[in-house]
Design a protein around this motif. Structure first.
Motif, PDB file in Angstrom:
ATOM      1  N   ALA A  48       3.438 -25.129  18.002  1.00 23.03           N
ATOM      2  CA  ALA A  48       4.724 -25.909  17.539  1.00 23.03           C
ATOM      3  C   ALA A  48       5.115 -25.593  16.013  1.00 23.03           C
ATOM      4  N   ILE A  49       3.929 -25.443  15.430  1.00 23.51           N
ATOM      5  CA  ILE A  49       4.211 -25.036  13.739  1.00 23.51           C
ATOM      6  C   ILE A  49       4.497 -23.779  13.851  1.00 23.51           C
ATOM      7  N   VAL A  50       4.007 -22.935  14.606  1.00 23.89           N
ATOM      8  CA  VAL A  50       4.677 -21.351  14.673  1.00 23.89           C
ATOM      9  C   VAL A  50       6.132 -21.210  14.928  1.00 23.89           C
ATOM     10  N   GLN A  51       6.405 -22.052  16.098  1.00 19.32           N
ATOM     11  CA  GLN A  51       7.750 -21.979  16.356  1.00 19.32           C
ATOM     12  C   GLN A  51       8.798 -22.495  15.344  1.00 19.32           C
ATOM     13  N   LYS A  52       8.363 -23.561  14.828  1.00 20.50           N
ATOM     14  CA  LYS A  52       9.258 -24.098  13.732  1.00 20.50           C
ATOM     15  C   LYS A  52       9.255 -23.154  12.535  1.00 20.50           C
ATOM     16  N   GLN A  53       8.125 -22.429  12.231  1.00 22.31           N
ATOM     17  CA  GLN A  53       8.300 -21.195  10.992  1.00 22.31           C
ATOM     18  C   GLN A  53       9.023 -20.209  11.490  1.00 22.31           C
ATOM     19  N   GLN A  54       9.045 -19.736  12.828  1.00 19.93           N
ATOM     20  CA  GLN A  54      10.042 -18.799  13.373  1.00 19.93           C
ATOM     21  C   GLN A  54      11.390 -19.263  13.433  1.00 19.93           C
ATOM     22  N   ARG A  55      11.671 -20.418  13.716  1.00 16.17           N
ATOM     23  CA  ARG A  55      13.176 -20.832  13.693  1.00 16.17           C
ATOM     24  C   ARG A  55      13.772 -20.973  11.902  1.00 16.17           C
ATOM     25  N   ASP A  56      12.807 -21.466  11.060  1.00 17.56           N
ATOM     26  CA  ASP A  56      13.129 -21.460   9.370  1.00 17.56           C
ATOM     27  C   ASP A  56      13.426 -19.885   9.305  1.00 17.56           C
ATOM     28  N   GLN A  58      14.409 -17.376  11.078  1.00 17.61           N
ATOM     29  CA  GLN A  58      15.752 -16.976  11.743  1.00 17.61           C
ATOM     30  C   GLN A  58      16.975 -17.431  10.809  1.00 17.61           C
ATOM     31  N   ILE A  59      16.757 -18.717  10.320  1.00 18.04           N
ATOM     32  CA  ILE A  59      17.899 -19.436   9.542  1.00 18.04           C
ATOM     33  C   ILE A  59      17.847 -18.626   8.373  1.00 18.04           C
ATOM     34  N   GLN A  60      16.919 -18.172   7.723  1.00 19.13           N
ATOM     35  CA  GLN A  60      16.956 -17.773   6.493  1.00 19.13           C
ATOM     36  C   GLN A  60      17.376 -16.175   6.548  1.00 19.13           C
ATOM     37  N   GLU A  65      21.774 -12.233   5.868  1.00 15.92           N
ATOM     38  CA  GLU A  65      22.896 -11.352   6.411  1.00 15.92           C
ATOM     39  C   GLU A  65      24.218 -11.773   6.210  1.00 15.92           C
ATOM     40  N   SER A  66      24.407 -12.955   6.268  1.00 19.35           N
ATOM     41  CA  SER A  66      25.788 -13.270   5.892  1.00 19.35           C
ATOM     42  C   SER A  66      26.144 -13.185   4.344  1.00 19.35           C
ATOM     43  N   GLY A  67      25.318 -13.447   3.511  1.00 20.81           N
ATOM     44  CA  GLY A  67      25.259 -13.214   2.245  1.00 20.81           C
ATOM     45  C   GLY A  67      25.508 -11.680   1.866  1.00 20.81           C
ATOM     46  N   ALA A  68      24.639 -10.619   2.405  1.00 18.81           N
ATOM     47  CA  ALA A  68      24.863  -9.388   2.299  1.00 18.81           C
ATOM     48  C   ALA A  68      26.207  -8.948   3.032  1.00 18.81           C
ATOM     49  N   GLN A  69      26.580  -9.300   3.920  1.00 16.72           N
ATOM     50  CA  GLN A  69      27.937  -9.156   4.637  1.00 16.72           C
ATOM     51  C   GLN A  69      28.899  -9.744   3.584  1.00 16.72           C
ATOM     52  N   LEU A  70      29.083 -10.809   2.919  1.00 15.59           N
ATOM     53  CA  LEU A  70      29.672 -11.246   2.128  1.00 15.59           C
ATOM     54  C   LEU A  70      30.014 -10.349   0.784  1.00 15.59           C
ATOM     55  N   ALA A  71      28.994 -10.025   0.362  1.00 18.73           N
ATOM     56  CA  ALA A  71      28.778  -8.978  -0.927  1.00 18.73           C
ATOM     57  C   ALA A  71      29.454  -7.666  -0.465  1.00 18.73           C
TER      58      ALA A  71
END
Length: 116
Positions: A48-56, A58-60, A65-71
């Protein structure tokens, strides 16, 4: 004693001994099952800890990616607008800012807009 009575006593004794052996073996199995259950619970908690870290993560990654695309999309146009503003207003503060980031605006006498 007769042979049948000896046989029945020995088979009864063997049955009692096997019963005790089965009882003690089941206690050992119960202990091992409890240990296994404890280990499984620990593995589930760590999963469960590993899955939470993977979700975090992915969010990061999506934010990056959105910041790089905006730039990539707006960065060049913002720099061009700043350069145009600097040339039109002869603003030295904007020129200093652009130079700070390695851009030097040169006025092209033939064109109306500057080239960074």
């Amino acid at each position: 004693m007769k042979l049948p009575s000896i046989f029945s006593i020995s088979s009864g004794s063997l049955a009692v001994l096997l019963g005790f052996w089965l009882l003690f073996a089941s206690f050992g199995n119960t202990s091992k099952q409890a240990q296994l259950l404890s280990i499984q619970e620990e593995v589930q908690a760590k999963t469960a800890i590993v899955q939470k870290q993977q979700r975090d993560l992915q969010i990061q990654q999506q934010e990056i990616e959105s910041g790089a695309q905006l730039a990539q999309q707006t960065g060049p146009s913002v720099l061009k607008d700043l350069a145009t503003l600097q040339v039109e207003n002869r603003n030295e503060r904007i020129a200093t800012l652009l130079q700070k980031y390695g851009l030097e605006v040169k006025m092209n006498p033939e064109a109306k807009s500057p080239t960074p």
